[in-house]
Design an enzyme around this catalytic site. Structure first.
Site, PDB file in Angstrom:
ATOM      1  N   THR A   1       0.854  -1.179   0.000  1.00 33.96           N
ATOM      2  CA  THR A   1       0.000   0.000   0.000  1.00 33.96           C
ATOM      3  C   THR A   1       0.893   1.233   0.000  1.00 33.96           C
ATOM      4  O   THR A   1       2.089   1.147  -0.307  1.00 33.96           O
ATOM      5  CB  THR A   1      -0.985  -0.038   1.196  1.00 33.96           C
ATOM      6  OG1 THR A   1      -1.911   1.040   1.065  1.00 33.96           O
ATOM      7  CG2 THR A   1      -0.292   0.062   2.538  1.00 33.96           C
ATOM      8  N   ASN A   2       0.341   2.398   0.320  1.00 38.64           N
ATOM      9  CA  ASN A   2       1.137   3.626   0.397  1.00 38.64           C
ATOM     10  C   ASN A   2       0.565   4.499   1.509  1.00 38.64           C
ATOM     11  O   ASN A   2      -0.516   4.218   2.023  1.00 38.64           O
ATOM     12  CB  ASN A   2       1.141   4.335  -0.968  1.00 38.64           C
ATOM     13  CG  ASN A   2      -0.260   4.695  -1.394  1.00 38.64           C
ATOM     14  OD1 ASN A   2      -0.931   5.482  -0.743  1.00 38.64           O
ATOM     15  ND2 ASN A   2      -0.730   4.097  -2.495  1.00 38.64           N
TER      16      ASN A   2
END
Ligand code: CTP
Length: 397
Positions: free
Chosen positions: A209-210
């Protein structure tokens, strides 16, 4: 200040929820509105006029018989932008539905020539009673906007039935919308906004993810709602509460996001892709939790679908489409390339490596780029950035 120059009458009738009216009066005043508070006799039993005078900086009306303010009920019913009644008790609703004018607040409501918004609050049985429901129906048919009540704790204890007044922030969002929508080109338009990160599984518990917090997309959703739009917020996993009045669809992976955007596009007048989708996924996610002692892993990652590019054909021809470009440095050229490739009307350029802008913070520093120009904006709160973006969208709707 979004409500500068606007005038609001805030009527407060006698329920314990009148403590929430204090916050509403304060928020409206802070947003620049001139707030004239009007108390019924019951309202004044709960919170006195001095409190509201201190919060609004304006005199409070409590009686029809103040000699130096004769005809105040007529003036306030005409020379104002909006009348809000919060809380509106069962008794107040009954008096208003009948057209009684036996105190200053009901007299204003009867003399009114401006929109009226009410936030009912009462015991759940009083709310469910056919008399109250009928009165509400009469007021709705007269064009009054009714916000709430909701399910939640009441003065007498917990309840699973409606009766509790909406929270001040929710009411404020509806008041702001009632005041601002009439001048917006987004009024009644369908605005689809994506926000937050997506997650791609590596195994049963781990993800790619980020650090996107979703704050920019949520600020855009709030601002679009304030402008009178019908807002669908497609949100990846975030810690944020959905903005009041906004429909929310939650997604996890980039594929989910793509599906949700595809579903929403046929009815959309505007699409703003503020989400930060995960760009890569594991080529072979493991179904179990891989034990750490198994040591080093080599992952094969494949790119996910580009949601904007793959949904170009699903866009209605009139749909205004906005993308974001997150770049490392000197991003103008790359942003222009994305604008062209993704067939956008506007791209919002921001940079990854600035402490006070981009991911996870409340402020942003962006440049708005269109096919024929660009506007560099200073550092500002994300809600203010949202205003600039939606001003640019309105110019194209
Ligand atoms: N976007 C998208 N689908 C993806 C990735 C991004 O629709 N899989 C959208 C974003 O929501 C944003 C725009 O495309 O509005 C640009 O995102 P950005 O991450 O800057 O660019 P990418 O196209 O992913 O390109 P790169 O990673 O090469 O910078």
């Amino acid at each position: 200040m979004s409500l500068s120059g606007r005038r609001v009458v805030l009527g407060v009738s006698g329920g314990i929820a009148s403590y929430k009216a204090c916050t509403v009066a304060r928020r409206l005043t802070e947003a620049g509105a001139a707030v004239d508070v009007v108390l019924t006799a019951g309202g004044a039993q709960f919170v006195g006029p001095v409190t509201f005078e201190a919060l609004t900086g304006r005199p409070v009306l409590t009686s029809l018989w103040e000699r130096d303010r004769a005809l105040a009920h007529v003036h306030l019913g005409h020379d104002t932008d909006l009348i809000v009644v919060a809380p509106a008790t069962a008794h107040l609703l009954a008096r208003a539905a009948l057209g009684l004018a036996d105190d200053i607040l009901t007299a204003i409501l009867l003399a009114a020539r401006v929109p009226i918004l009410i936030a009912p609050a009462m015991n759940d049985h009083m709310f469910a009673h056919p008399a109250t429901q009928q009165n509400l129906e009469i007021l709705r048919r007269r064009g009054w906007t009714v916000v709430g009540p909701v399910v939640g704790p009441l003065a007498e204890g917990p309840s699973d039935q409606r009766g509790r007044m909406v929270e001040p922030e929710v009411l404020f969002a509806f008041v702001e919308r009632a005041l601002r929508a009439s001048t917006s080109r987004l009024r009644d338009r369908c605005v689809v906004i994506t926000a937050g990160p997506t997650r791609e599984p590596l195994d049963a518990v781990r993800v790619i993810t980020n650090p996107s917090s979703g704050k920019m997309g949520y600020a855009l959703a709030e601002e679009a709602f304030a402008r009178g739009a019908r807002v669908l917020l497609i949100s990846g996993p975030t810690m944020l509460s959905p903005p009041p009045g906004v429909e929310i669809r939650r997604v996890r992976s980039t594929d989910d996001l793509q599906q949700a955007v595809e579903d929403a596009l046929p009815g959309a007048d505007v699409l703003v892709m503020a989400a930060a989708p995960a760009d890569f996924r594991s080529a072979a996610p493991e179904p179990h939790k891989r034990p750490r002692r198994e040591g080093q892993i080599t992952l094969t990652l494949t790119p996910t679908a580009d949601v904007l590019e793959t949904t170009v054909d699903a866009r209605p021809p009139h749909c205004v489409v906005v993308g974001f470009a997150l770049e490392l440095a000197d991003g103008t050229q790359r942003a222009r390339e994305k604008l062209r490739l993704k067939q956008l009307d506007l791209i919002v350029l921001n940079y990854v490596n600035e402490a006070d802008a981009g991911f996870e913070v409340d402020t942003n520093r962006v440049t708005l780029i269109t096919p024929d120009g660009e506007t560099v904006l200073d550092l500002m709160p994300k809600r203010a950035v949202a205003q600039h973006i939606l001003d640019a969208v309105e110019a194209r709707v």
